[in-house]
Scaffold this active site. Structure first.
Site, PDB file in Angstrom:
ATOM      1  N   LYS A  13      37.363  38.133  36.246  1.00  0.00           N
ATOM      2  CA  LYS A  13      36.511  38.401  37.426  1.00  0.00           C
ATOM      3  C   LYS A  13      36.271  39.929  37.679  1.00  0.00           C
ATOM      4  CE  LYS A  13      39.226  36.138  40.397  1.00  0.00           C
ATOM      5  NZ  LYS A  13      40.363  35.796  39.425  1.00  0.00           N
ATOM      6  N   ARG A  88      39.648  32.347  48.726  1.00  0.00           N
ATOM      7  CA  ARG A  88      40.833  31.726  48.089  1.00  0.00           C
ATOM      8  C   ARG A  88      41.349  30.335  48.547  1.00  0.00           C
ATOM      9  NH1 ARG A  88      42.536  36.547  45.256  1.00  0.00           N
ATOM     10  NH2 ARG A  88      43.832  36.011  43.525  1.00  0.00           N
ATOM     11  N   ARG A 123      47.515  42.739  30.459  1.00  0.00           N
ATOM     12  CA  ARG A 123      46.524  43.135  31.240  1.00  0.00           C
ATOM     13  C   ARG A 123      47.000  44.481  31.900  1.00  0.00           C
ATOM     14  NH1 ARG A 123      43.903  40.219  36.243  1.00  0.00           N
ATOM     15  NH2 ARG A 123      45.778  39.990  37.474  1.00  0.00           N
ATOM     16  N   ARG A 156      50.308  45.654  36.692  1.00  0.00           N
ATOM     17  CA  ARG A 156      50.656  45.048  38.168  1.00  0.00           C
ATOM     18  C   ARG A 156      51.912  44.534  38.244  1.00  0.00           C
ATOM     19  NH1 ARG A 156      45.284  41.908  39.880  1.00  0.00           N
ATOM     20  NH2 ARG A 156      46.794  40.508  40.688  1.00  0.00           N
ATOM     21  N   ARG A 167      50.910  31.916  40.538  1.00  0.00           N
ATOM     22  CA  ARG A 167      49.784  32.090  41.235  1.00  0.00           C
ATOM     23  C   ARG A 167      48.695  31.203  40.340  1.00  0.00           C
ATOM     24  NH1 ARG A 167      49.480  37.797  38.717  1.00  0.00           N
ATOM     25  NH2 ARG A 167      47.325  37.965  39.276  1.00  0.00           N
TER      26      ARG A 167
HETATM   27  P1  AMP Z   1      43.940  39.480  42.733  1.00  0.00           P
HETATM   28  O1  AMP Z   1      43.921  40.762  42.569  1.00  0.00           O
HETATM   29  O2  AMP Z   1      42.470  39.054  43.263  1.00  0.00           O
HETATM   30  O3  AMP Z   1      44.548  38.645  41.680  1.00  0.00           O
HETATM   31  O4  AMP Z   1      45.044  39.417  44.129  1.00  0.00           O
HETATM   32  C1  AMP Z   1      46.128  39.731  44.094  1.00  0.00           C
HETATM   33  C2  AMP Z   1      46.908  39.130  45.331  1.00  0.00           C
HETATM   34  O5  AMP Z   1      46.491  39.448  46.399  1.00  0.00           O
HETATM   35  C3  AMP Z   1      46.915  37.468  45.325  1.00  0.00           C
HETATM   36  O6  AMP Z   1      48.027  36.900  44.360  1.00  0.00           O
HETATM   37  C4  AMP Z   1      47.317  37.342  46.672  1.00  0.00           C
HETATM   38  O7  AMP Z   1      48.751  37.589  46.970  1.00  0.00           O
HETATM   39  C5  AMP Z   1      46.427  38.243  47.493  1.00  0.00           C
HETATM   40  N1  AMP Z   1      45.191  37.898  47.854  1.00  0.00           N
HETATM   41  C6  AMP Z   1      44.000  38.390  47.268  1.00  0.00           C
HETATM   42  N2  AMP Z   1      42.956  38.008  47.840  1.00  0.00           N
HETATM   43  C7  AMP Z   1      43.163  37.028  48.678  1.00  0.00           C
HETATM   44  C8  AMP Z   1      42.711  36.189  49.474  1.00  0.00           C
HETATM   45  N3  AMP Z   1      41.469  35.995  49.465  1.00  0.00           N
HETATM   46  N4  AMP Z   1      43.485  35.257  50.344  1.00  0.00           N
HETATM   47  C9  AMP Z   1      44.655  35.477  50.232  1.00  0.00           C
HETATM   48  N5  AMP Z   1      45.443  36.192  49.386  1.00  0.00           N
HETATM   49  C10 AMP Z   1      44.814  37.075  48.590  1.00  0.00           C
END
Ligand code: AMP
Length: 212
Positions: A13, A88, A123, A156, A167
């Site tokens: 993404k 999400r 990554r 990360r 996740r």
């Molecule tokens: P990402 O970089 O999109 O994988 O997001 C990293 C982390 O941020 C996720 O594993 C969640 O803990 C949190 N996070 C990001 N976006 C959301 C969302 N829309 N709702 C809830 N938690 C989020």
């Protein structure tokens, strides 16, 4: 175009969002990047979500909805945006609809779980600007350095095996049902995430009806 990018963590993404952002001339709004920046800067929100994020848990819906509503009101979103990482949960998708934000298309990137685990461990991302890299499939020109801003590339905190599995479970249980929500609204398109990001880019363009 107001676009939502969906897909499991590591589906591509971030990378495809960057490419689409350049191509369509609109910004990618990544909630993950916003939250990690808040953690780095130790803001109130940052402090409150740090543990959840590092454990691979979702941040509560009300926090996320407020954050994104505020962000989408900024002038740089007036001509369109690409949402990466939001919504999400079905509650977040409904809140977005209820807030009057019009979504034109929802693109779901499809990648098998086994591939995801493999990918997430290779990554990296820029510690300064958040640009995505992969030490196998999307290397920077200079090892360990961001092509765009020269920032240091890091792994990360939530890209470790236990957290990755957590996740993925959360994705299947809480995020995937959103596909049905947007399918009913006639907005869902899908693209297969391939090994090489260029191949995924081609699938994405086809799915969105852009010139390949
Ligand atoms: P990402 O970089 O999109 O994988 O997001 C990293 C982390 O941020 C996720 O594993 C969640 O803990 C949190 N996070 C990001 N976006 C959301 C969302 N829309 N709702 C809830 N938690 C989020």
């Amino acid at each position: 175009m107001n676009l939502v990018l969906m897909g499991p963590p590591g589906a591509g993404k971030g990378t495809q969002g960057e490419i689409l952002s350049k191509r369509l001339g609109i910004n990618t709004i990544s909630t993950g990047v916003m939250l990690r920046t808040a953690i780095k800067e130790q803001t109130e929100i940052g402090k409150s979500v740090e543990k959840l994020i590092n454990a691979g848990q979702l941040v509560p819906d009300d926090v996320m909805v407020e954050l994104i509503k505020e962000r989408l009101q900024k002038p740089d979103c007036a001509n369109g945006f690409i949402l990466d990482g939001f919504p999400r949960t079905t509650a977040q998708a409904e809140a977005l609809t209820d807030s009057g934000v019009k979504i034109d298309k929802v693109l779901s990137l499809e990648v098998d779980d086994e591939k995801i685990v493999e990918r997430l461990s290779s990554r990296r991302e820029c510690s300064k600007c958040g640009a995505p890299y992969n030490v196998i499939s999307n290397k920077p020109e200079n090892e360990g350095k961001c092509d765009k801003c020269g920032g240091e590339l890091i792994q990360r905190a939530d890209d470790n095996l236990d957290t990755i599995k957590n996740r993925l479970n959360i994705y299947h249980e809480q995020t995937e049902p959103i596909k049905e929500y947007y399918k009913k609204a006639g907005l869902l398109v899908t693209a297969k995430g391939e090994e090489r990001f260029e191949d995924t880019t081609r699938n994405v363009a086809k799915a969105l009806g852009l010139e390949v």
